[in-house]
Design an enzyme around this catalytic site. Structure first.
Site, short mmCIF file in Angstrom:
data_model
loop_
_atom_site.label_atom_id
_atom_site.label_comp_id
_atom_site.label_asym_id
_atom_site.label_seq_id
_atom_site.Cartn_x
_atom_site.Cartn_y
_atom_site.Cartn_z
N TYR A 32 -18.24 -16.62 -6.37
CA TYR A 32 -19.31 -17.30 -7.11
C TYR A 32 -19.25 -18.80 -6.78
CZ TYR A 32 -23.18 -17.16 -10.33
OH TYR A 32 -24.43 -17.21 -10.86
N HIS A 34 -19.52 -22.66 -5.55
CA HIS A 34 -20.35 -23.83 -5.83
C HIS A 34 -19.93 -24.94 -4.88
CE1 HIS A 34 -16.80 -25.24 -7.89
NE2 HIS A 34 -16.83 -24.19 -8.69
N GLY A 36 -18.14 -27.44 -5.21
CA GLY A 36 -16.71 -27.77 -5.25
C GLY A 36 -15.95 -26.93 -4.23
N HIS A 37 -16.22 -25.61 -4.20
CA HIS A 37 -15.56 -24.74 -3.22
C HIS A 37 -15.94 -25.18 -1.79
CE1 HIS A 37 -15.87 -21.73 -6.65
NE2 HIS A 37 -14.58 -21.69 -6.36
N VAL A 176 -15.28 -32.19 -7.70
CA VAL A 176 -16.69 -32.40 -7.34
C VAL A 176 -17.51 -32.25 -8.63
CG1 VAL A 176 -18.63 -31.56 -5.96
CG2 VAL A 176 -16.32 -31.57 -5.00
N SER A 186 -17.38 -22.31 -11.74
CA SER A 186 -18.14 -21.05 -11.78
C SER A 186 -18.50 -20.72 -13.22
CB SER A 186 -17.33 -19.92 -11.16
OG SER A 186 -16.94 -20.27 -9.86
N ARG A 187 -17.66 -21.16 -14.17
CA ARG A 187 -17.90 -20.83 -15.59
C ARG A 187 -19.04 -21.65 -16.19
NH1 ARG A 187 -11.96 -19.99 -15.51
NH2 ARG A 187 -11.66 -17.81 -16.05
#
Ligand code: PAF
Length: 281
Positions: A32, A34, A36-37, A176, A186-187
């Site tokens: 999932y 975003h 940041g990943h 980020v 993700s949450r």
């Protein structure tokens, strides 16, 4: 981009890459994805000749009554994003591949998990240390990148890497944020619009704590209690912890004389959110 579902296929590929003189950077994720990943992947891609990403929602790091069953997932979208970042391989195992019947080995750390998130999530870091060790043994990376939003996780993994002699270059990448300051997670997908506003209390607490320290406040208790009232002024929030601690040991401090970690966890609706900042007096 190769997609491997078994540990043996993944490891064979990594070994052949090493034999061919390539270096491997690794970004483990629970999917999932975003921005940041994606920033972790960019960092990883800059470090080595081949980037590997894993997607595995690790059940052992969730306690009972946590959000394992609700954890958001979108594998097709994730794979497209990973490919666009130039990854050479994705490790996408299922639960049985990682924890087969009669699985019984876990890794626990003595001290770091006894602070911050470990207090209300007693099995969490045992699960993280176990899955990350397994992934390191399967992917055999030269470098691995983890986000600083999970500062305690980053310290746990650095310790694990030293204690178990993995010899991997562990890189911490900066948090980020959305344009209004909310740390990407993700949450955040669990938040309704009102809770999304309340979630800003975390990043704003980090800025307020920093301002107080820069203005000369030395008492950690004074800051903790100011920030607690601040957060409680936002609807649908419940403070889990507000910590001002030594960044290496995570022991709480009373007087702020050297650099400290200000870290907090707040339940906003059904999302448990974390944030942190390093502050120098
Ligand atoms: O940070 C995460 O997403 C997870 O804790 C990790 C490191 C992928 C282990 O499951």
């Amino acid at each position: 981009m190769e997609i491997f579902k078994t540990a043996s296929d993944m490891r064979e590929w990594s070994d052949s890459m090493h034999r061919a003189g390539q270096t491997i950077s690794f970004v483990p994720t629970m999917g999932y994805l975003h921005d940041g990943h994606l920033s972790l992947m960019e960092k990883g891609a800059s470090l080595c000749s081949a980037l590997v990403v894993s997607i595995f929602v690790n059940p052992t790091q969730f306690g009972e009554n946590e959000d394992l069953d609700a954890y958001p997932t979108d594998i097709e979208r994730d794979l497209k994003l990973i490919k666009a970042k130039g990854a050479r391989a994705v490790f996408l195992p299922d639960k049985k591949e990682i924890y087969p019947e009669n699985y019984q080995t876990y890794i626990t750390l003595e001290h770091l998990p006894k602070h911050l998130c470990g207090l209300s999530r007693p099995v969490h870091f045992r699960g993280v240390a176990t899955i990350v060790s397994k992934l390191f043994n399967i992917v055999r990376p030269d470098a691995a990148v983890f986000g600083a939003k999970d500062f305690q996780q980053l310290q746990v993994i650095r310790q694990l890497n030293r204690d178990l002699n993995f010899g991997i270059n562990i890189i911490g990448a900066p948090i980020v944020r959305e344009s209004d300051g909310l740390a990407m997670s993700s949450r955040n997908a669990y938040l309704d619009p009102e809770q999304r506003d309340s979630a800003l209390s975390l990043s704003r607490s980090c800025s307020q704590a920093e301002k107080m320290v820069k203005a000369g406040e030395k008492s950690a208790n004074a800051i903790r209690s100011h920030i607690k009232s601040f957060i409680e002024s936002f609807p649908d929030t419940r403070v889990d912890y507000i910590s001002i601690c030594d960044p290496d040991t995570l022991n709480e401090v009373e007087e702020i004389d050297t650099e400290v970690l200000f870290a907090l966890a707040v339940q906003v609706g059904r999302a448990r959110l974390i944030d942190n900042i390093l502050i120098k007096p």
